[in-house]
Design a protein around this motif. Structure first.
Motif, PDB file in Angstrom:
ATOM      1  N   ASN A 156      -9.610   6.622  17.940  1.00 34.01           N
ATOM      2  CA  ASN A 156     -10.498   6.642  16.772  1.00 34.01           C
ATOM      3  C   ASN A 156     -10.221   5.450  15.855  1.00 34.01           C
ATOM      4  N   SER A 157     -10.175   4.262  16.452  1.00 36.50           N
ATOM      5  CA  SER A 157      -9.800   3.052  15.697  1.00 36.50           C
ATOM      6  C   SER A 157     -10.710   2.787  14.495  1.00 36.50           C
ATOM      7  N   LYS A 158     -11.991   3.149  14.619  1.00 37.89           N
ATOM      8  CA  LYS A 158     -12.940   2.918  13.514  1.00 37.89           C
ATOM      9  C   LYS A 158     -12.592   3.821  12.327  1.00 37.89           C
ATOM     10  N   THR A 159     -12.324   5.091  12.622  1.00 36.69           N
ATOM     11  CA  THR A 159     -11.935   6.058  11.579  1.00 36.69           C
ATOM     12  C   THR A 159     -10.611   5.643  10.936  1.00 36.69           C
ATOM     13  N   LEU A 160      -9.678   5.191  11.758  1.00 37.06           N
ATOM     14  CA  LEU A 160      -8.367   4.751  11.271  1.00 37.06           C
ATOM     15  C   LEU A 160      -8.517   3.572  10.305  1.00 37.06           C
ATOM     16  N   ALA A 161      -9.312   2.593  10.695  1.00 35.78           N
ATOM     17  CA  ALA A 161      -9.529   1.405   9.844  1.00 35.78           C
ATOM     18  C   ALA A 161     -10.157   1.809   8.513  1.00 35.78           C
ATOM     19  N   LYS A 162     -11.119   2.717   8.565  1.00 32.43           N
ATOM     20  CA  LYS A 162     -11.801   3.184   7.349  1.00 32.43           C
ATOM     21  C   LYS A 162     -10.822   3.894   6.418  1.00 32.43           C
ATOM     22  N   GLN A 163      -9.970   4.739   6.989  1.00 37.31           N
ATOM     23  CA  GLN A 163      -8.959   5.477   6.197  1.00 37.31           C
ATOM     24  C   GLN A 163      -8.020   4.502   5.485  1.00 37.31           C
ATOM     25  N   ILE A 164      -7.560   3.481   6.192  1.00 40.92           N
ATOM     26  CA  ILE A 164      -6.632   2.498   5.594  1.00 40.92           C
ATOM     27  C   ILE A 164      -7.305   1.749   4.442  1.00 40.92           C
ATOM     28  N   VAL A 165      -8.522   1.277   4.660  1.00 43.20           N
ATOM     29  CA  VAL A 165      -9.230   0.491   3.635  1.00 43.20           C
ATOM     30  C   VAL A 165      -9.558   1.354   2.415  1.00 43.20           C
ATOM     31  N   GLN A 166      -9.920   2.620   2.641  1.00 41.88           N
ATOM     32  CA  GLN A 166     -10.256   3.512   1.519  1.00 41.88           C
ATOM     33  C   GLN A 166      -9.036   3.877   0.679  1.00 41.88           C
ATOM     34  N   GLN A 167      -7.881   3.984   1.327  1.00 45.43           N
ATOM     35  CA  GLN A 167      -6.689   4.489   0.646  1.00 45.43           C
ATOM     36  C   GLN A 167      -5.704   3.396   0.191  1.00 45.43           C
ATOM     37  N   ARG A 168      -5.828   2.177   0.722  1.00 47.31           N
ATOM     38  CA  ARG A 168      -4.760   1.188   0.499  1.00 47.31           C
ATOM     39  C   ARG A 168      -4.618   0.714  -0.951  1.00 47.31           C
ATOM     40  N   ASN A 169      -5.670   0.792  -1.752  1.00 49.24           N
ATOM     41  CA  ASN A 169      -5.554   0.347  -3.142  1.00 49.24           C
ATOM     42  C   ASN A 169      -4.830   1.366  -4.012  1.00 49.24           C
ATOM     43  N   SER A 170      -4.913   2.633  -3.617  1.00 48.57           N
ATOM     44  CA  SER A 170      -4.262   3.683  -4.414  1.00 48.57           C
ATOM     45  C   SER A 170      -2.925   4.132  -3.833  1.00 48.57           C
ATOM     46  N   SER A 171      -2.656   3.759  -2.577  1.00 50.42           N
ATOM     47  CA  SER A 171      -1.389   4.157  -1.940  1.00 50.42           C
ATOM     48  C   SER A 171      -0.600   2.921  -1.522  1.00 50.42           C
ATOM     49  N   PRO A 172       0.720   2.931  -1.758  1.00 47.76           N
ATOM     50  CA  PRO A 172       1.536   1.775  -1.347  1.00 47.76           C
ATOM     51  C   PRO A 172       1.618   1.658   0.174  1.00 47.76           C
ATOM     52  N   LEU A 173       1.711   0.445   0.675  1.00 43.25           N
ATOM     53  CA  LEU A 173       1.808   0.214   2.124  1.00 43.25           C
ATOM     54  C   LEU A 173       2.922  -0.802   2.396  1.00 43.25           C
ATOM     55  N   GLN A 174       4.127  -0.438   1.962  1.00 43.35           N
ATOM     56  CA  GLN A 174       5.277  -1.331   2.136  1.00 43.35           C
ATOM     57  C   GLN A 174       6.206  -0.854   3.249  1.00 43.35           C
ATOM     58  N   THR A 175       6.218   0.469   3.486  1.00 40.38           N
ATOM     59  CA  THR A 175       7.195   1.020   4.427  1.00 40.38           C
ATOM     60  C   THR A 175       6.521   1.826   5.541  1.00 40.38           C
ATOM     61  N   ILE A 176       7.306   2.104   6.566  1.00 40.71           N
ATOM     62  CA  ILE A 176       6.825   2.882   7.708  1.00 40.71           C
ATOM     63  C   ILE A 176       6.411   4.281   7.261  1.00 40.71           C
ATOM     64  N   ALA A 177       7.214   4.902   6.402  1.00 41.29           N
ATOM     65  CA  ALA A 177       6.898   6.257   5.911  1.00 41.29           C
ATOM     66  C   ALA A 177       5.579   6.263   5.140  1.00 41.29           C
ATOM     67  N   GLN A 178       5.342   5.230   4.350  1.00 48.01           N
ATOM     68  CA  GLN A 178       4.097   5.144   3.580  1.00 48.01           C
ATOM     69  C   GLN A 178       2.874   5.001   4.490  1.00 48.01           C
ATOM     70  N   LEU A 179       3.020   4.230   5.558  1.00 44.65           N
ATOM     71  CA  LEU A 179       1.908   4.087   6.513  1.00 44.65           C
ATOM     72  C   LEU A 179       1.644   5.417   7.228  1.00 44.65           C
ATOM     73  N   LYS A 180       2.725   6.073   7.649  1.00 45.41           N
ATOM     74  CA  LYS A 180       2.570   7.368   8.328  1.00 45.41           C
ATOM     75  C   LYS A 180       1.843   8.373   7.426  1.00 45.41           C
ATOM     76  N   ALA A 181       2.232   8.416   6.147  1.00 43.69           N
ATOM     77  CA  ALA A 181       1.618   9.361   5.203  1.00 43.69           C
ATOM     78  C   ALA A 181       0.138   9.029   4.994  1.00 43.69           C
ATOM     79  N   LEU A 182      -0.167   7.746   4.894  1.00 42.40           N
ATOM     80  CA  LEU A 182      -1.542   7.318   4.623  1.00 42.40           C
ATOM     81  C   LEU A 182      -2.488   7.641   5.781  1.00 42.40           C
ATOM     82  N   ILE A 183      -1.996   7.489   7.005  1.00 41.91           N
ATOM     83  CA  ILE A 183      -2.891   7.701   8.158  1.00 41.91           C
ATOM     84  C   ILE A 183      -2.803   9.119   8.747  1.00 41.91           C
ATOM     85  N   SER A 184      -1.880   9.942   8.231  1.00 42.00           N
ATOM     86  CA  SER A 184      -1.674  11.284   8.823  1.00 42.00           C
ATOM     87  C   SER A 184      -2.949  12.131   8.916  1.00 42.00           C
TER      88      SER A 184
END
Length: 311
Positions: A166-194
């Protein structure tokens, strides 16, 4: 009785278990006085195997862009170490007065050491920064890519390099959430895309991480550039042995060895001429790891070795 275990430096923990070790050594048909290139030195396992077969006149040119690999260089005057990406193969061989060689080896897998160093950001098993750079001198990190790439760019890289369902859905989730959620660490990425993870979470995350690593290090671009240089640096009868770990890499190697091109589109549709291929395929089918090796080193399960010889 033959010892079927690859060489390991017992003075330290194994940096990287060399995959398909004996098969690769056999494939290269090493001449004692020859000149050989290890494009992916890493822990030096394959390099040690080559050095064992070289005589005093032989030479080994070892490439590795990862600064950690420097500590593994053996004290051996036959070794020339090049701390750069193998995409610069021809340039550095000429620089060292070795424009033609007898064999080229590339093991394209990420080393066990890199996976096990949490701060490098390659593995989903550890907490650490979203880095993933093989060469720490370069600027672009996984974190930067996730923050700067457009939704379309992210969709494309997850689809092509990770084969994420579901690469399209994944990309959309990242772009929608990245301004309000930090994306510096592995844990932060896991939480954002969960919320969008599909199927087996471990497999899904591995695919996402693979895609980011390939993009950050331009692995496909570097592989293409390296392969294109092989016919001009190999002496007649010289061999190239390339170990890949996923279908994208394997397809590139297979097509280049066979056709001198990377895919059907590379060939001129208006031309009836067959492209002259300077390489003869030695392995009709790729060589894969046996049951014993897979038990010893589970990462070898996906390894494929293809070998070609310069005509």
């Amino acid at each position: 009785m033959k010892d079927n275990n690859p060489p390991v430096d017992h003075h330290s923990s194994p940096y990287h278990v060399p995959v398909l070790f004996y098969e690769t050594m056999e494939a290269l048909q090493i001449k004692p006085e020859g000149v050989y290139v290890d494009c992916t030195f890493g822990g030096g396992g394959h390099s040690r195997g080559i050095l064992d077969k070289l005589g005093p006149e032989g030479k080994l040119v070892a490439f590795d862009q990862d600064a950690d690999a420097v500590s593994n260089i053996p004290e051996d005057e036959r070794v020339i170490f090049v701390p750069n990406n193998f995409r610069h193969l021809q340039r550095f061989l000429k620089l060292h007065g070795l424009p033609k060689v007898d064999g080229v080896l590339a093991d394209l897998g990420v080393s066990s050491h890199q996976f096990d160093e949490g701060e490098r950001g390659f593995s989903t098993r550890f907490e650490g920064p979203l880095d993933m750079r093989m060469d720490q001198r370069q600027e672009n990190t996984a974190s930067m890519a996730l923050k700067k790439y457009t939704e379309q760019q992210l969709h494309k890289l997850f689809e092509q390099y990770g084969e994420v369902t579901n690469s399209k859905t994944l990309a959309k989730q990242i772009v929608q959430q990245r301004n309000s959620s930090p994306l510096q660490t592995i844990a932060q990425l896991k939480a954002l895309i969960s919320p969008v993870v599909k199927g087996n979470p471990n497999k899904y995350l591995a695919q996402v991480f693979q895609a980011l690593r390939i993009e950050v290090n331009d692995e496909m671009g570097a592989l293409k550039e390296m392969l294109e240089q092989i016919p001009s640096i190999l002496k007649p009868g010289g061999r190239a042995a390339i170990i890949t770990f996923h279908s994208l890499e394997d397809r590139l190697v297979k097509n280049f060895f066979k056709k001198g091109a990377f895919n059907e589109q590379d060939e001129n549709p208006l031309s009836n001429e067959e492209r002259e291929v300077d390489l003869k395929i030695i392995t009709k089918k790729p060589i894969t790891a046996g049951t014993d090796e897979v038990k010893r080193n589970p990462r070898s399960r996906s390894a494929k070795l293809r070998v070609a010889e310069r005509k």
